[in-house]
Motif scaffolding. Structure first.
Motif, PDB file in Angstrom:
ATOM      1  N   ASN A   1       0.805  -1.222   0.000  1.00 34.14           N
ATOM      2  CA  ASN A   1       0.000   0.000   0.000  1.00 34.14           C
ATOM      3  C   ASN A   1       0.835   1.267   0.000  1.00 34.14           C
ATOM      4  O   ASN A   1       0.340   2.348  -0.318  1.00 34.14           O
ATOM      5  CB  ASN A   1      -0.973  -0.018   1.186  1.00 34.14           C
TER       6      ASN A   1
ATOM      7  N   GLN B   1       1.283   1.684  -3.872  1.00 33.34           N
ATOM      8  CA  GLN B   1       0.121   1.573  -4.756  1.00 33.34           C
ATOM      9  C   GLN B   1      -0.906   2.662  -4.474  1.00 33.34           C
ATOM     10  O   GLN B   1      -1.134   3.027  -3.312  1.00 33.34           O
ATOM     11  CB  GLN B   1      -0.560   0.206  -4.576  1.00 33.34           C
ATOM     12  N   SER B   2      -1.535   3.146  -5.503  1.00 28.82           N
ATOM     13  CA  SER B   2      -2.602   4.140  -5.312  1.00 28.82           C
ATOM     14  C   SER B   2      -3.870   3.449  -4.808  1.00 28.82           C
ATOM     15  O   SER B   2      -4.581   3.959  -3.956  1.00 28.82           O
ATOM     16  CB  SER B   2      -2.884   4.882  -6.613  1.00 28.82           C
ATOM     17  N   THR B   3      -4.143   2.237  -5.357  1.00 26.53           N
ATOM     18  CA  THR B   3      -5.294   1.457  -4.887  1.00 26.53           C
ATOM     19  C   THR B   3      -4.845   0.608  -3.703  1.00 26.53           C
ATOM     20  O   THR B   3      -3.922  -0.196  -3.814  1.00 26.53           O
ATOM     21  CB  THR B   3      -5.817   0.530  -6.003  1.00 26.53           C
ATOM     22  N   LYS B   4      -5.484   0.806  -2.567  1.00 24.11           N
ATOM     23  CA  LYS B   4      -5.069   0.107  -1.349  1.00 24.11           C
ATOM     24  C   LYS B   4      -5.661  -1.300  -1.300  1.00 24.11           C
ATOM     25  O   LYS B   4      -6.858  -1.500  -1.530  1.00 24.11           O
ATOM     26  CB  LYS B   4      -5.506   0.892  -0.100  1.00 24.11           C
ATOM     27  N   LEU B   5      -4.797  -2.260  -0.975  1.00 27.83           N
ATOM     28  CA  LEU B   5      -5.233  -3.653  -0.856  1.00 27.83           C
ATOM     29  C   LEU B   5      -5.609  -3.948   0.590  1.00 27.83           C
ATOM     30  O   LEU B   5      -4.876  -3.593   1.510  1.00 27.83           O
ATOM     31  CB  LEU B   5      -4.109  -4.588  -1.307  1.00 27.83           C
ATOM     32  N   SER B   6      -6.754  -4.591   0.785  1.00 29.30           N
ATOM     33  CA  SER B   6      -7.126  -5.068   2.123  1.00 29.30           C
ATOM     34  C   SER B   6      -7.370  -6.565   2.042  1.00 29.30           C
ATOM     35  O   SER B   6      -7.672  -7.103   0.970  1.00 29.30           O
ATOM     36  CB  SER B   6      -8.391  -4.356   2.627  1.00 29.30           C
TER      37      SER B   6
ATOM     38  N   SER C   1     -10.598  -7.862   0.508  1.00 32.91           N
ATOM     39  CA  SER C   1     -10.789  -7.770  -0.946  1.00 32.91           C
ATOM     40  C   SER C   1     -10.136  -8.924  -1.704  1.00 32.91           C
ATOM     41  O   SER C   1     -10.244  -9.013  -2.923  1.00 32.91           O
ATOM     42  CB  SER C   1     -10.222  -6.438  -1.465  1.00 32.91           C
TER      43      SER C   1
END
Length: 1019
Positions: free
Chosen positions: A540, A543-548, A551
């Motif tokens: 994270n 990355q601009s898109t955050k991974l959780s 998901s």
């Protein structure tokens, strides 16, 4: 006259006694004991003592040995709990001393806690009439006694005088004899134990010898003979102990309360939270969900566990707010929809067919057991939160006792005897490294140990003492997970002592804490959650898109491909060679397969892995013992894998409720013949009522019996498989971040770091050398590679790394050269000790000088730093050294490759520069196997490898012939090569340290590890 024992110190009072309960009870029964009192210096061991004596018909009494400060004098007393009030006060006395770490009890505290206590003041040379008068003022005469001792049957000089004082003040005399070991012959073993307690050797002149002349457990005859002329003393002692009538209530549960607003009931608030949580977690709430939730809430309320669930959801909510990663569930709690709705777990029990009764059984009332996994680096934050919310007097960690294990007792007694350190090492090697082995068993199995013992009398004595002390408690520590939460101050229920970080510690271990009805919760630190946390931060960060984690899809093809390949280094629960092999056999294609393999991979059930794999892959027909089993066992291809399946079979076949089915499963797993037969009759009768035949019911019952031990809780398997899957997903999609986090957490475990780096190289992921310009303290992602962290360099301190990064951050440009670097760090930090490892690791290569030149110049650079900036406070030239002039590099010839590699190995644990075997392999015409591939292969057969010799170990066979074990290394790993006598004779001259050789031979697997039996060796 009755035989009673007023002063017994047990081995629970660490290193103060050799008396173990089993031996003690045997001795007491032999002597027709009617009563016995435990009088340890802490309240360690009192509960087992009380219960075990009562079970054997001996009246148990709880006492405590105390040092009390009366005015300016310290007096030794023994106090006994006459009743429950006295026991409660004893808990407070012991807890007050231990939480404040005092050695003496203030008089005011004795006065405050006197109710319900009986006191014995010893009549010896220290006895004083004034002290007796002070004690009379504190205690009523009926609660005060004088204890008279006759060591070895000899009357004390002051006996007549003390008897007169006793008569003058009407204070009865009781017999006094402190027991610290069972038999007279145990005196020496106790003396050795006492030396251990003092941390001295037996020969030490400063060693304080035990004060008791004779401290064995007296026989019935010895009691009578010693006090034959004063029978009233024995009667007084017996009456005193019989007055001590203490009761422990049966099946008491001290359930804590969750703080709520006035008028709000816990069950109503719990229902409200669950309904809200279910709406958030389940998109389409069917009748099945609402009925299950209502059923679970009803059971929880009937059992009065509403507050418990509210407490757990509250600290889980705190963890989420603080971004502390928690596990998806653990154990049977994952089968609860209430727990899922409250976000205590992340497993939907209905989606996986999990049964609530496996967690809470209305037919078997037990405390709920919700164990929680936290990222191990932040677990303590949650414990601190609970302590602050409920009050430090209500929250405690649990003590655990380490014992003198076989090897530990052998070494410790040898040390106290004054044996040489080399002898201590030899003794350890004589004892087989077998889990749970006892010293007597080791003696029978090890010829070397027998020969060692029989050689000298002192060694025989050593062995006798070690046998006597084996298994005794040695030290106290904090239980890894257990936390106690009480509805009332802990000191009202359990003795406590000071723990770590301002959290108290119970004086009793887990079993005893649960026995008195306190709620125990497990806050477990899971290292893999910390690794996942670090991986996510690395992902994270860039990355601009955050991974959780929420998901991550559970049907990812790349993840399943990784699992099918057995590429599971670093993946939770799936790392071992056996587990990798199981994954390759089963070829998981859905999440349920991971759950099954996690449940099956255990001794016993793992025999079913090949059958599971064949049925899954359509290589063998799936069969069922009875049609009723098909819907239950379809997911596991007709094989019973889970405990829940056993419960479902009992429910479907015999109409058992799930509560009854759980009781059946538990009963059958114990393999008690009588119970097995009773349950067989019960099962068959109920199956007949459901319309099944006796034959069918018997066959299915036999199946249940066969698999009762094999069955694994599916709830736990599902929860932990989620962590396994998440880590596999992260490895498949974010390998750089995965390896980087794993390398950081593996720092200090060189074997693990080497394994990871080898695997990375095979995948084409480059590991970059450490750099003073770009490296952080730990490993970092430096796309498309991973950069070594500075703290991974052996010999580099944490404070130095912090200083380097601090100075680097301040600068607007890079250091020009080593001298600029030296002046900036100051002589405080720029020392040979700190800088030499950096040079050897290649961290200063960006100065564009040979490492040999940097090492040759190092002393000059150190002197330069001492001259220009001797300390952080004193910079003589304020950073401007232009007018002073810099020293110059002392240039030398480049360092030979092998020396360079050895330096890298020394400080980094491996070679980072090109491995010397690579250039040799490039010249070869024939195919060469890499060591990694040989190690990973489960096949045996002919191999050819090229390796750098790391170690040569020559030994003689039983026939006296010379053979050798050679450790070879290439760019992919290390492995052992065996040269038997014939081969060694041919090729011995080729075996030289750091030599490169080609080996042709046969790969074999032994004890799970591969090795090569050499047939031909060449340069």
């Amino acid at each position: 006259m009755e035989t009673v024992y007023p002063q017994i110190v047990t081995s629970a009072d660490m290193l103060k006694s050799t008396i173990q309960l089993e031996q003690l009870i045997h001795k007491l029964k032999m002597n027709n004991a009617k009563a016995a009192a435990i009088t340890n210096s802490k309240l360690y061991g009192v509960l087992p003592f009380w219960h075990d004596l009562q079970k054997h018909g001996i009246h148990p009494v709880i006492g405590l040995s105390l040092r009390v400060k009366l005015h300016d004098e310290v007096v030794c007393l023994i106090i006994y709990a006459e009743n429950n009030k006295g026991y409660e006060n004893m808990l407070k006395i012991s807890s007050s001393l231990e939480t404040r770490e005092l050695t003496e009890l203030p008089q005011s505290w004795l006065e405050a806690y006197k109710d319900g206590l009986i006191v014995v003041y010893k009549g010896d040379s220290k006895f004083s009439e004034e002290t007796l008068q002070q004690l009379i003022k504190i205690f009523q005469s009926k609660n005060l006694f004088i204890g008279m001792e006759r060591p070895n049957g000899v009357k004390l000089e002051d006996e007549i005088k003390i008897m007169q004082v006793s008569e003058d003040f009407s204070i009865p005399i009781t017999t006094y004899h402190l027991s610290r070991y069972i038999e007279k012959e145990d005196a020496f073993a106790y003396e050795v134990l006492d030396a251990m307690d003092q941390s001295v050797k037996m020969s030490d002149r400063n060693r304080l010898k035990p004060s008791e002349v004779s401290a064995h457990v007296l026989t019935e005859t010895e009691w009578m003979e010693r006090f034959l002329d004063v029978p009233e003393w024995t009667i007084n002692t017996s009456n005193m102990l019989k007055r001590c009538q203490l009761t422990f209530p049966q099946q008491t549960h001290h359930m804590p309360k969750y703080p709520l607003a006035d008028g709000l009931l816990a069950k109503d608030y719990l229902k409200q939270l669950c309904e809200e949580g279910l709406k958030e977690r389940v998109q389409h709430i069917t009748t099945e969900y609402t009925e299950r939730l209502l059923y679970e809430l009803t059971v929880i309320s009937q059992m009065r566990y509403d507050d418990y669930f509210l407490i757990v959801q509250d600290f889980m909510k705190f963890a989420r707010q603080k971004n502390i990663l928690t596990g998806p569930g653990r154990g049977s709690s994952a089968s609860s929809l209430v727990a899922y709705s409250l976000r205590i777990t992340d497993v939907d029990p209905l989606a996986y067919g999990l049964l609530f009764e496996r967690f809470l059984n209305p037919d078997r009332i037990t405390l709920p057991d919700i164990d929680i996994d936290f990222a191990d680096s932040r677990r303590m934050e949650v414990i601190q939160y609970v302590a602050e919310k409920y009050g430090k007097n209500y929250v405690s960690q649990i003590i655990t006792f380490g014992t003198l294990s076989t090897k530990a007792v052998a070494r410790e007694v040898a040390r106290v005897f004054g044996f040489e350190s080399s002898t201590l090492e030899a003794i350890s090697s004589f004892i087989p490294s077998k889990p749970g082995i006892k010293l007597r068993e080791a003696y029978e199995q090890s010829q070397k140990l027998r020969e060692f013992v029989q050689t000298e009398e002192i060694r025989k004595k050593w062995f006798e003492v070690a046998l006597a002390l084996e298994g005794l408690p040695r030290n106290a520590s904090t239980h890894a997970a257990g936390i106690v939460l009480s509805p009332m101050p802990l000191v009202d229920i359990v003795p406590i002592q000071m723990g770590h970080e301002e959290i108290y510690l119970t004086q009793w271990p887990m079993k005893e804490v649960e026995q008195i009805g306190l709620l125990k919760m497990d806050f477990l630190g899971l290292r893999n959650l910390t690794i996942i946390e670090r991986i996510l931060k690395l992902i994270n960060y860039s990355q601009s898109t955050k991974l959780s984690l929420t998901s991550i899809p559970l049907d990812d093809s790349r993840t399943f491909q990784l699992l099918q390949n057995g590429d599971t280094t670093g993946v939770f629960q799936l790392e071992s060679a056996g587990m990798r092999n199981a994954l390759k056999q089963i070829r998981p294609s859905k999440f349920d397969d991971i759950v099954a393999v996690n449940a099956l991979y255990r001794p016993g059930p793992m025999d079913s892995i090949p059958l599971y794999a064949k049925r899954k892959l359509g290589q063998e027909k799936i069969t069922y013992e009875h049609p009723v089993l098909e819907p239950i066992l379809k997911e596991t291809y007709g094989i019973i894998v889970y405990q829940e399946q056993i419960m479902q079979i009992a429910s479907q076949m015999a109409g058992f409720t799930f509560g009854e089915a759980d009781l059946l499963r538990r009963a059958v797993s114990k393999k008690n013949r009588e119970i097995l037969q009773q349950e067989r009759v019960h099962f068959v009768q109920k199956a007949l009522q459901q319309g099944h035949t006796s034959e069918a019911a018997t066959a299915v019952y036999d199946l249940i019996v066969r698999f009762a031990d094999y069955g694994f809780p599916k709830s736990h398997a599902v929860a932990y498989s989620i962590i396994s899957y998440q880590m596999a997903y992260l490895k498949a999609h974010f390998p750089l971040e995965f390896y980087c986090a794993l390398l950081t957490t593996s720092a200090g475990n060189q074997e693990k770091v080497n394994q990871l780096i080898m695997e990375m190289k095979l995948k084409g992921i480059e590991i970059l050398a450490p750099s003073i310009y770009t490296s952080q303290a730990f490993f970092t992602v430096d796309k498309p590679s991973i950069r070594f962290g500075l703290q991974a360099i052996k010999g580099v301190s944490h404070s130095f790394v912090q200083k380097l990064i601090q100075q680097r951050t301040k600068r607007t440009s890079k250091w020009e050269d080593m001298f600029d670097f030296a002046s900036d760090l100051t002589a405080t930090y720029f020392t040979r000790k700190n800088i030499e490892p950096l040079v050897k690791a290649g961290a200063l290569d960006e100065f564009n000088e040979e490492r040999s030149t940097l090492l040759a110049t190092l002393d000059a650079a150190v002197k330069y730093a001492e001259l220009v900036s001797p300390s952080e406070e004193l910079d003589l030239f304020a950073g401007d050294t232009f007018h002073f002039g810099k020293s110059k590099y002392i240039r030398t010839d480049p360092m030979p490759l092998m020396i360079k590699l050895q330096f890298e190995k020394e400080v980094l644990g491996q070679y980072l520069s090109e491995h010397p075997t690579i250039s040799v392999k490039k010249k070869m015409q024939e195919p060469i196997h890499s060591i990694w591939n040989v190690l990973q292969s489960t096949k045996e057969g002919k191999v050819v490898i090229i390796g750098l010799i790391q170690e040569i170990k020559r030994i003689r066979t039983k026939k006296g012939e010379l053979m050798a074990f050679v450790t070879l290394q290439d760019e992919t790993g290390n492995m052992s090569v065996t040269l038997f006598p014939e081969e060694l004779a041919k090729f011995n001259e080729l075996l030289k340290d750091l030599g490169i050789i080609k080996v042709e031979g046969k790969a074999e697997r032994r004890n799970g590890r591969s090795q090569i039996i050499a047939k031909y060796v060449s340069n």
